[in-house]
Structure formats: structure tokens, C-alpha cells
Write a protein that holds these residues in place. Structure first.
Motif, PDB file in Angstrom:
ATOM      1  N   ALA A 142      -0.114   2.547   6.764  1.00 38.02           N
ATOM      2  CA  ALA A 142      -0.276   3.790   7.518  1.00 38.02           C
ATOM      3  C   ALA A 142      -0.831   3.615   8.924  1.00 38.02           C
ATOM      4  O   ALA A 142      -1.432   4.550   9.468  1.00 38.02           O
ATOM      5  CB  ALA A 142      -1.183   4.744   6.732  1.00 38.02           C
ATOM      6  N   ALA A 143      -0.636   2.451   9.571  1.00 38.11           N
ATOM      7  CA  ALA A 143      -1.035   2.344  10.978  1.00 38.11           C
ATOM      8  C   ALA A 143      -0.352   3.439  11.780  1.00 38.11           C
ATOM      9  O   ALA A 143       0.808   3.787  11.530  1.00 38.11           O
ATOM     10  CB  ALA A 143      -0.657   0.968  11.523  1.00 38.11           C
ATOM     11  N   LYS A 144      -1.049   4.006  12.731  1.00 35.69           N
ATOM     12  CA  LYS A 144      -0.494   5.102  13.521  1.00 35.69           C
ATOM     13  C   LYS A 144       0.832   4.694  14.158  1.00 35.69           C
ATOM     14  O   LYS A 144       0.979   3.572  14.638  1.00 35.69           O
ATOM     15  CB  LYS A 144      -1.481   5.532  14.601  1.00 35.69           C
ATOM     16  N   GLY A 145       1.770   5.601  14.148  1.00 32.50           N
ATOM     17  CA  GLY A 145       3.081   5.331  14.719  1.00 32.50           C
ATOM     18  C   GLY A 145       3.351   6.184  15.933  1.00 32.50           C
ATOM     19  O   GLY A 145       2.745   7.240  16.134  1.00 32.50           O
ATOM     20  N   ASN A 146       4.267   5.702  16.756  1.00 31.44           N
ATOM     21  CA  ASN A 146       4.689   6.426  17.959  1.00 31.44           C
ATOM     22  C   ASN A 146       3.515   6.696  18.893  1.00 31.44           C
ATOM     23  O   ASN A 146       3.465   7.719  19.564  1.00 31.44           O
ATOM     24  CB  ASN A 146       5.369   7.749  17.570  1.00 31.44           C
ATOM     25  N   ASN A 147       2.571   5.751  18.920  1.00 26.28           N
ATOM     26  CA  ASN A 147       1.396   5.909  19.775  1.00 26.28           C
ATOM     27  C   ASN A 147       1.329   4.839  20.862  1.00 26.28           C
ATOM     28  O   ASN A 147       0.287   4.610  21.459  1.00 26.28           O
ATOM     29  CB  ASN A 147       0.115   5.877  18.931  1.00 26.28           C
ATOM     30  N   SER A 148       2.461   4.154  21.074  1.00 28.13           N
ATOM     31  CA  SER A 148       2.575   3.154  22.152  1.00 28.13           C
ATOM     32  C   SER A 148       1.514   2.066  22.055  1.00 28.13           C
ATOM     33  O   SER A 148       1.035   1.554  23.059  1.00 28.13           O
ATOM     34  CB  SER A 148       2.486   3.838  23.532  1.00 28.13           C
ATOM     35  N   TYR A 149       1.164   1.722  20.813  1.00 29.14           N
ATOM     36  CA  TYR A 149       0.101   0.730  20.641  1.00 29.14           C
ATOM     37  C   TYR A 149       0.315  -0.014  19.335  1.00 29.14           C
ATOM     38  O   TYR A 149       0.676   0.576  18.304  1.00 29.14           O
ATOM     39  CB  TYR A 149      -1.267   1.406  20.618  1.00 29.14           C
ATOM     40  N   GLY A 150       0.076  -1.296  19.333  1.00 23.86           N
ATOM     41  CA  GLY A 150      -0.028  -2.076  18.106  1.00 23.86           C
ATOM     42  C   GLY A 150       1.226  -2.107  17.268  1.00 23.86           C
ATOM     43  O   GLY A 150       2.304  -2.445  17.742  1.00 23.86           O
ATOM     44  N   VAL A 151       1.084  -1.733  15.997  1.00 26.92           N
ATOM     45  CA  VAL A 151       2.172  -1.821  15.039  1.00 26.92           C
ATOM     46  C   VAL A 151       2.497  -0.428  14.499  1.00 26.92           C
ATOM     47  O   VAL A 151       1.842   0.556  14.853  1.00 26.92           O
ATOM     48  CB  VAL A 151       1.797  -2.760  13.878  1.00 26.92           C
ATOM     49  N   THR A 152       3.504  -0.365  13.635  1.00 27.48           N
ATOM     50  CA  THR A 152       3.920   0.898  13.040  1.00 27.48           C
ATOM     51  C   THR A 152       3.733   0.820  11.535  1.00 27.48           C
ATOM     52  O   THR A 152       4.302  -0.063  10.883  1.00 27.48           O
ATOM     53  CB  THR A 152       5.402   1.188  13.336  1.00 27.48           C
ATOM     54  N   GLY A 153       2.948   1.718  10.955  1.00 31.00           N
ATOM     55  CA  GLY A 153       2.823   1.777   9.505  1.00 31.00           C
ATOM     56  C   GLY A 153       4.062   2.395   8.891  1.00 31.00           C
ATOM     57  O   GLY A 153       4.784   3.158   9.538  1.00 31.00           O
ATOM     58  N   VAL A 154       4.324   2.076   7.631  1.00 31.43           N
ATOM     59  CA  VAL A 154       5.504   2.632   6.968  1.00 31.43           C
ATOM     60  C   VAL A 154       5.406   4.145   6.912  1.00 31.43           C
ATOM     61  O   VAL A 154       6.330   4.859   7.295  1.00 31.43           O
ATOM     62  CB  VAL A 154       5.651   2.045   5.548  1.00 31.43           C
ATOM     63  N   CYS A 155       4.290   4.656   6.407  1.00 30.60           N
ATOM     64  CA  CYS A 155       4.054   6.110   6.376  1.00 30.60           C
ATOM     65  C   CYS A 155       2.955   6.409   7.386  1.00 30.60           C
ATOM     66  O   CYS A 155       1.794   6.618   7.042  1.00 30.60           O
ATOM     67  CB  CYS A 155       3.638   6.544   4.971  1.00 30.60           C
ATOM     68  N   TYR A 156       3.318   6.390   8.658  1.00 31.23           N
ATOM     69  CA  TYR A 156       2.295   6.351   9.703  1.00 31.23           C
ATOM     70  C   TYR A 156       1.561   7.668   9.922  1.00 31.23           C
ATOM     71  O   TYR A 156       0.592   7.716  10.680  1.00 31.23           O
ATOM     72  CB  TYR A 156       2.877   5.824  11.019  1.00 31.23           C
TER      73      TYR A 156
END
Length: 714
Positions: free
Chosen positions: A247-261
Motif C-alpha cells: 500500500a505505498a502511496k501511488g500517483n504521488n510522484s515519489y518512490g514506489v507504487t503499492g498494489v492497493c495504494y
């Protein structure tokens, strides 16, 4: 084994006591004696004179519940005894045979082992030039829903930024392999914040940029709050890495993308009692990236006291709290060195909790290179000049021999490449209880990306089924974001029915019957659930072979297409759709045993009404009601409605406490709001929203959540 040293200075003698731990099954959970000061010398405070006399003769022991969070008698009746007295346990059973049934020494087996295989053993000669070889493993394209437009968050890399596995850059090829962008195309928000995934693991850095604001803890608090993060301490890093995968935050222009972000997390300890504590907070799923691995199969293990107690705990979590459990299958399994080197047999192992019933067991699959388009030359092994390639897409073991036709599994290692002699080769755990596979070899490790490496490690990638399980847990979070009425059986069946077949590939032949239904396809699984719930939806099951499962999909509202699928052997399958079922080319319905069958039904599919009362607990805890109102005083009716909804707060109370009402769809999008109400009851007209499942929240004047409930528009 832990050693306790006591020094008696008067005689200058060193006496060494070895502490033992026993698990004990009592006839009744109420038989546990009552003590105080358990951390030091236990003092008996019960009212049984026989017990008082017995325990007054003994020191250096503790008796306590093995699973104190349980509410089931068949779990509470298990206790643990720590003692330095080798005679204590036998004397206890001799003195009180009517109270204690049996015991086992678990000194060296109690607890769990976090999984992390961070070696980079698959990377030999990875920079050699590519030499094409004429091999065709007949791999199958996995996307069953090509008409869905994928969504690519701005922190997801659609193409590698450099050579794959370049240690100075990184990509998210694992998410590409499972077609996660297809799932995000259905839900660009990356799941619903109403879905909470429990994390039974090590330390989670809840204030990390990718996790800040979305990690919560059970009432007992953060079990690792005082543990500083260290690249060389697995307990201090493992949980953060697992949390980011889910669940890493997604679409935040940073780091990685979680599956269910967009999903939220509740983080607890990694043991069986912690599973109960997490379940009692109302989580929907619990991810368990830890295991105890052994050669003992589940039937035999459950016959032990330790196995029985753990299994009873697992069943309580699933049956009493409606939680979906996902576990890593384990990392350590070997080929038999007594077998022929060219065709060694697997020594099958089992891991727990993964191998228990009602747990989704996840092992690994490679996701990097097409065998016909590999960037590196096959390199020659130390044994008979055989040629192998690593990280072959859809393979489930280690390296693949490409000097055979068809390609085959390498079943040995090579003594560091120097001796020229074969050695035992390790692989991840595969057995008949594995349900699904997910990428777990050379997967980006978020902690290494963010916090650095332990000395001697120079790659941002790591391997282990600890990576595989959270990919499945995140996928389930996306599925529940579409339909929060899914139960554990439905989730397991959909994961299998939507998976990518890999068992038919020649280089996986060693693992037939041990690798689950196939490789996880997040896009297919979420699309399956989405289409299943649409009035005009089309569910697709395609290019698979099922011969040993009990599969069911009974809530397909419109139509089902089955294409190129075999239902054979002793497989059982039951499908029901509201409109049509189409059997297209390549479909075979021929069970070959008396047990197997395929049942196809077409008929009315009624709207599902499910109880989500337990699932709302986290939301209510996070938005604590400061008014002190009893939540059960608010009534919502009817929960299956046409146009009007009634909200009433305690018909006998005239206090105006309802200020705001919001309705969200299953993706977390606000679809209706009515504010500044200042009333204790109201009838809302909500005929404008479409048919479907929604979450209704009632707020007071301080914007505290008074009530959360699932509602269904006809």
C-alpha cells in the motif's frame, strides 16, 4: 536454547539452568492457576489449597495463556509454561491429571521466522551478451480484458529507466508482470481507503513518506515503537518493505507504487496471538510474510499440540472475524543429493501458517526475462558444461537449462563455480497446499531504496516469498474495493480462476501439483470482480487447466465466457450467471474421476447483502467519536433501498446530533453529501445515484464519525 546464569558468590560456584518452554493443553480454560508478579517470582493467589501447596514448592516458572486474545475455548485451553526445573512439568501432570491433558516441549520451535532471502545468487554473468537460442516454451498471454485501458500512476515506471537490475536505478517489473495497471484502470484511485489490510510483521515506519497517515496500530500499540531501523536487522526493516509492497502511496510522484495504494494498513506483531488482535480491530485481510518451515505435512502437524493450537487460532480468525489470511509459502526447500544430479528429486517442505486450511499460501514465480528474448548469453555451469539462463519469466525454480530440448530445470548447484562438483540446490517452498504464485525473485526492496544497504549488499533488489504474499494481499485489497462482500472462499477461487497458467511449461515439470493454480494476475482478478457485479458485465475465464480444485463463482450478474479452459481430473466447478454462459473453442468439461464435476447454471442473481459490521471498526477507531454517543443508537434503514434512506438517532432522545451525511462508492469517491442538518432524524432522497454498493457515513457537528454502514441501491 536460552541459558540463565546465577552466581552464588558465597561459594564461588557457577550454576547453569537451561530454561524450557512447554505448550500444555488443559481440560478447561478456567483451570489456569492465578498468579501475580509473573515477571519475577510467581505468587499463587488462587483459592485452591492443593494448588497453593504445589506451587509453593517451586520457583523459576511462569504459566500463561498461549493466545490471550482468543475468545474460543479450543484456543484458550492452551497455555505455555516456562521453567528451569526439569521435574516441574511431570510433577504438575502427576498432581493434577484431571486438569491437564498433555504437553509438548517447544523450547526450540515456539515463535516464527521472518522470511528474507536477500542473496543475489541468480545474477551470475548477468552482463554477458545475449545469444538467441531456438526454444519455445509456449508461454501464454495473461490479460483476459484487453478492452480495459490501463492506468499508470506517475510514480510507476511504464518502461525500465535503465538496464533491468542495474543497481543504480530501478523499475517495477513485478507490477507489470501481474498487470496491475489494468486493475488501476478499473480504479485509478488505487483501491478504497475503506479497505484495511492487517500486517503481521516486523517494524513499520509509519511516518515514512510512502506510508504517512495510512498506518494504524492495534489497541496494544506499536510492538516495535522503540526499534530503530537498521539495514542489518531484519525485524527493523521487514515490515516497512512489506507495507510498501501492499500500500505505498501511488500517483504521488515519489518512490514506489503499492498494489492497493489507497488502502490503509494496521500493523501488528508476527505471531498467532497478534493475528487475533489484528482481526479484532476489524481488518479485512491479514498479510503474514513469516513462517515456520518443516517436512511435516498439515495433517500430521495438526496432530501435535503446537500445530493444533495454531490451527485453532487460524480458524478463529477466519470464521469469527471474516478475515482473509495470506501467507508466504517459505524460502527453504532443496533437491535431494541422493538423486541423480541431472534429475534430482525435490525434498518437499511445508510452512506454517501458510499450509493451514483457510490460508492463501503464496510461493514465487520469476518475472524478468522471456526465454526467447533474454539479454544475456547462457552461461556454462561447472558441471559437464551445461548451459543455463536465470530469471526466466514464468519459471518457478532456479536457473533453467537451455541445452536440453525442451528447456529443463537445473537441479543442482556448483560449489561456488570452482570445484567442478555439483552441490545441493535451494529453491523456495512449493507443495500441494500452495494456492497462487507471485513475483518474489529480484523484486525492488523499498527499504534498501530508501534507507540503504547492510554491508556486503549492493543491490536494491531482494528475493523471498515475503515479497510474494503482499502482492496477493494488495490484490485482494483492490478486489474488496470493488466488492466488500467477497468472502475468503470467493477470493481464493477468483485468484485461481484469473491466474496465468505456468504448470504446463517444460521447465516447471518438477513442480507439477506443487505450484498452485498459476501466477497471480492482479488485473484479471480485479476485472473479474468488477464484471461479476455489473448488470451488463462479462466475466472471462481463459486458457487454464484445473484438475484438483473446488472452484465456484455463483454471483455473476450477467454473462460468463469460458475459453480454452480444461476442467478435468477430480476438479469440481460450479458457475452461475444471471444471463448466459458461453463455452468457446478449446474448452473441455471432462472430469475423469467420480469426484469431479462441472455445474453450469443460468438464473436470477439476487443482490448480495453481507454483514460488514466487523469491517467498520477500524474506520470508527480512527475517527474517534468524542461525543460519547453509543453507535448502536443510530439506525439506517432500509439498507437495501430504492430512492429514500432513513437515518434516526435514538427515537427517545431529542438531541440534534446528526450534522452531515456522506455516501461513498466502493472506490472511495464521494457520490452524495448532505450537510448542516442539525437533526436527530432525517429521510434522504438519493434516487440520483446508480445501482450498486456504497458506504454511508454520519457525522456530528465536530465532524466526528458517528456511524459507518454499507448500503445497497437496488
Amino acid at each position: 536454547m536460552r541459558l540463565f546464569f546465577i552466581m552464588f558468590f558465597t561459594s564461588f560456584t557457577l550454576i547453569v539452568f537451561s530454561q524450557k518452554k512447554y505448550i500444555v493443553k488443559m481440560t478447561n480454560s478456567e483451570n489456569l492457576p492465578k498468579f501475580i508478579d509473573l515477571k519475577e517470582k510467581p505468587t499463587y493467589v488462587g483459592d485452591d489449597s492443593k494448588e497453593l501447596l504445589f506451587f509453593s514448592k517451586h520457583e523459576n516458572f511462569k504459566m500463561y495463556r498461549a493466545y490471550p486474545s482468543s475468545k474460543r475455548e479450543n484456543v484458550l485451553q492452551f497455555i505455555l509454561i516456562d521453567t528451569e526445573d526439569s521435574n516441574f512439568i511431570n510433577e504438575l501432570f502427576k498432581e493434577f491429571p484431571e486438569r491437564y491433558i498433555s504437553f509438548e516441549d517447544v523450547t526450540n520451535t515456539w515463535g516464527a521466522q521472518l522470511l528474507d532471502d536477500s542473496s543475489n545468487s541468480n545474477m551470475e554473468n548477468s552482463l554477458l551478451n545475449y545469444m538467441e537460442k531456438p526454444v519455445t516454451p509456449n508461454q501464454i498471454l495473461a490479460n483476459n480484458y484487453p478492452n480495459i485501458t490501463p492506468f499508470y500512476p506517475n510514480d510507476y515506471l511504464t518502461v525500465p529507466v535503465a538496464t533491468p537490475l542495474d543497481y543504480n536505478t530501478y523499475d517495477l517489473n513485478d507490477l507489470k508482470y501481474v498487470n496491475a495497471p489494468i486493475a488501476w484502470g478499473i480504479n485509478p484511485n488505487g483501491g478504497s481507503s475503506h479497505v484495511n489490510i492487517g500486517l503481521s510483521d516486523g517494524k513499520v515506519m509509519a511516518n515514512d513518506t510512502e506510508l504517512d497517515g495510512k498506518v494504524f496500530f492495534p489497541p496494544s500499540g506499536d510492538p516495535y515503537s522503540n526499534l530503530a531501523i537498521s539495514a542489518c536487522n531484519i525485524v527493523s526493516t521487514h515490515g516497512t518493505s512489506t507495507a510498501a509492497t501492499i500500500a505505498a502511496k501511488g500517483n504521488n510522484s515519489y518512490g514506489v507504487t503499492g498494489v492497493c495504494y489507497n488502502c490503509e494498513l494496521t500493523a501488528g506483531d508476527y505471531n498467532y496471538d497478534a493475528l487475533l488482535e489484528l482481526a479484532q480491530t476489524g481488518v479485512d485481510v491479514i498479510n503474514m510474510s513469516w513462517a515456520q518451515t518443516m517436512p511435516t505435512d498439515p495433517k500430521s502437524y495438526i496432530e501435535t499440540l503446537l500445530g493444533e493450537s495454531q490451527n485453532n487460532t487460524i480458524q478463529e480468525v477466519v470464521e469469527d472475524y471474516n478475515v482473509i489470511l495470506v501467507a508466504s509459502a517459505g524460502n527453504n526447500m532443496y533437491f535431494d543429493t541422493n538423486s541423480p544430479v541431472d534429475d534430482a528429486e525435490l525434498i518437499v517442505q511445508y510452512s506454517y501458517p501458510a499450509s493451514f486450511e483457510n490460508v492463501i499460501s503464496v510461493s514465487s514465480v520469476h518475472h524478468w526475462y522471456d526465454i526467447n528474448n533474454h539479454p544475456n548469453s547462457p552461461y556454462t555451469t561447472c558441471y559437464q558444461n551445461q548451459q543455463i539462463l536465470n530469471l526466466i519469466e514464468d519459471s518457478v525454480g532456479g536457473a533453467i537449462r537451455v541445452d536440453t530440448s525442451p528447456p529443463s530445470q537445473l537441479t543442482y548447484g556448483c560449489g561456488n563455480g570452482q570445484t567442478g562438483l555439483p552441490t545441493q540446490r535451494k529453491t523456495h517452498v512449493f507443495n500441494e497446499y500452495v494456492d497462487i504464485l507471485a513475483p518474489a525473485r529480484e523484486v525492488l526492496n523499498y527499504v534498501r531504496l530508501k534507507y540503504g544497504f547492510c554491508p556486503g549488499i549492493t543491490t536494491k533488489y531482494s528475493s523471498g516469498t515475503s515479497h510474494a504474499a503482499p502482492m496477493v494481499s494488495g490484490t485482494i485489497g483492490l478486489m474488496l474495493s470493488v466488492d466488500d462482500c467477497l468472502n475468503s472462499d470467493e477470493v481464493q477461487d477468483i485468484l485461481k480462476l484469473s491466474s496465468k497458467p505456468v504448470e504446463h511449461l517444460s521447465f516447471n515439470s518438477k513442480y507439477i501439483g506443487l505450484m498452485g493454480a498459476g501466477a497471480l494476475q492482479t488485473g484479471n482478478a480485479v476485472a473479474f470482480v468488477n464484471e461479476m457485479n455489473k448488470i451488463n458485465g462479462t466475466v472471462i475465464i481463459k486458457n487454464q487447466s484445473f484438475y484438483r480444485y473446488d472452484l465456484s463463482a455463483q454471483r455473476i450478474k450477467n454473462e460468463l465466457i469460458i475459453e480454452g479452459v480444461e476442467f478435468i481430473g477430480n476438479n469440481k466447478a460450479k458457475f452461475r450467471s444471471g444471463n448466459e454462459i458461453y463455452l468457446l473453442e478449446g474448452t473441455l468439461l471432462e472430469p475423469s474421476t467420480n469426484e469431479g464435476f462441472t455445474l453450469l447454471e443460468v438464473g436470477l442473481i439476487e443482490n448480495t447483502i453481507c454483514n460488514t459490521s466487523n469491517k467498520s471498526l477500524n474506520s470508527l477507531q480512527k475517527n474517534k467519536n468524542e461525543t460519547g454517543l453509543k453507535l448502536e443508537n443510530i439506525k439506517i434503514f432500509p439498507t437495501l433501498f430504492d430512492d429514500n434512506l432513513n437515518i434516526v438517532f435514538d427515537e427517545n432522545n431529542n438531541e440534534d446530533v446528526i450534522n452531515n451525511v456522506k455516501i461513498y462508492d466502493v472506490y472511495g469517491k464521494l457520490v452524495f453529501e448532505k450537510d448542516k442538518l442539525i437533526t436527530n432524524q432525517i429521510t434522504l432522497f438519493v434516487g440520483s445515484i446508480e445501482s450498486g454498493i456504497y458506504i454511508l457515513k454520519v457525522y456530528d457537528v465536530k465532524d466526528n464519525v458517528l456511524h459507518t454502514e454499507k448500503i445497497v441501491k437496488k
